[in-house]
Design an enzyme around this catalytic site. Structure first.
Site, mmCIF file in Angstrom:
data_model
loop_
_atom_site.group_PDB
_atom_site.id
_atom_site.type_symbol
_atom_site.label_atom_id
_atom_site.label_comp_id
_atom_site.label_asym_id
_atom_site.label_seq_id
_atom_site.Cartn_x
_atom_site.Cartn_y
_atom_site.Cartn_z
ATOM 1 N N GLU A 21 0.994 -1.042 -0.066
ATOM 2 C CA GLU A 21 0.267 0.153 0.102
ATOM 3 C C GLU A 21 0.799 1.662 0.346
ATOM 4 O O GLU A 21 0.517 1.896 -1.130
ATOM 5 C CB GLU A 21 -0.782 0.257 1.226
ATOM 6 C CG GLU A 21 -2.051 -1.001 1.609
ATOM 7 C CD GLU A 21 -3.194 -0.616 0.169
ATOM 8 O OE1 GLU A 21 -3.024 -0.783 -1.134
ATOM 9 O OE2 GLU A 21 -4.167 0.358 0.119
ATOM 10 N N THR B 215 -6.636 9.314 -5.445
ATOM 11 C CA THR B 215 -6.682 8.811 -3.630
ATOM 12 C C THR B 215 -5.619 10.331 -3.135
ATOM 13 O O THR B 215 -5.821 11.269 -2.078
ATOM 14 C CB THR B 215 -5.635 7.776 -3.324
ATOM 15 O OG1 THR B 215 -6.073 6.361 -3.945
ATOM 16 C CG2 THR B 215 -5.960 7.676 -2.277
#
Ligand code: HSE
Length: 292
Positions: free
Chosen positions: A120, A169
């Site tokens: 991530e 994001t």
């Protein structure tokens, strides 16, 4: 060769920004690994053309490096990238479980969270565990600052509606306010606690109520064309709560049993009325990564 499956996930659930996550029963990614001297990657499936195969740039390359487990890794994407449904976390979690088994390392699922979170960190710049924790552990999860996590099994129907809207994001994190008022803090804590109690009791009314969030979700909703209308349509069709899934653009709706089909249809129709194509997954809280 070892093959593992890990599910899509939805982070935040409104009141639990960067803290709550839930595993979805589907869609999911499948990852197959074979021992090799150095890591190589192949990608097929949903959005494969947008995913780098360079191990330095792919989440599973970071996971293999973190576990010191080089392998030939084949990813079959069921979770579309940039959907707000934990696409990179699904690949990272499946790779972590498969590589752990391939090299017989014996980590617990919780023990694999830091390695999966490395993936991530590679894609988002920050090692959030709020998607990898449910992808590994299943159920509803709460992560803490040290990336440890608690998981609760829940039986809860959900609809995840994925519109054809692009939300980065970076932009979605950029609109999050730096601070909040005490009144908003009190409301958020009350909602987060209500949601947690609802998950423990598999109670869609409590979960839906607890999804309300006065701070992060309203800011992010501005980035999703049709958000307010789709939310209203889902609530009118029987959903008990609706929020942005992760950083978006998907929306997540909690549903009483028997209402998913109606809610899914209402959300897709409301997006269409706003000029946005969308697809809806009729799903539920699911289990975490499994070796197949
Ligand atoms: N909690 C994260 C966010 C999930 O909402 O930005 C996406 O990484």
């Amino acid at each position: 060769m070892v093959t593992a499956r890990a599910p899509a996930t939805s982070a935040n659930l409104g009141s639990g920004f960067d803290t709550f996550g839930v595993a979805l029963s589907h869609p999911a990614d499948t990852v197959a690994v074979e021992r090799a001297d150095e890591t190589t990657i192949e990608v097929t499936g949903a959005g494969a053309q947008f995913i780098p195969t360079d191990p330095e740039k792919n989440v599973v390359g970071a996971v293999a490096a973190a576990l010191d487990a080089p392998a030939h890794i084949r990813i079959d994407k069921g979770v579309r990238p940039s959907s707000g449904l934990g696409s990179s976390a699904a690949s990272a979690a499946a790779a972590a479980v498969a590589l752990d088994e391939l090299y017989d390392r014996g980590h617990s699922r919780e023990g694999l969270i830091p390695a999966a979170a490395e993936g991530e960190a590679l894609v988002s710049g920050e090692a959030h565990a709020d998607n990898v924790a449910p992808a590994l552990l299943g159920g509803f999860t709460v992560v803490r600052r040290d990336d440890s996590a608690t998981s609760v099994d829940a039986r809860l129907p959900l609809v995840a509606c994925l519109p054809e809207v692009v939300v980065s994001t970076k932009d979605a994190r950029g609109v999050v306010p730096d601070s909040m008022s005490m009144a908003d803090h009190v409301e958020t804590v009350g909602n987060a606690a209500t949601l947690t109690a609802g998950m423990c009791q598999s109670d869609p009314e409590l979960v839906g109520h607890g999804m309300d969030d006065p701070v992060v979700t309203p800011a992010r909703a501005e980035l999703i064309t049709g958000y307010d209308a789709v939310r209203e349509a889902a609530l009118s069709a029987g959903a008990t709560g609706v929020t942005v899934s992760g950083a978006g653009p998907s929306l997540l709706a909690a549903c009483p049993s028997g209402s998913r089909r109606r809610v899914a249809a209402a959300m897709v129709e409301a997006f269409a009325d706003a000029g946005v194509g969308a697809r809806a997954y009729q799903t539920e809280v699911g289990r975490g990564a499994t070796v197949l």
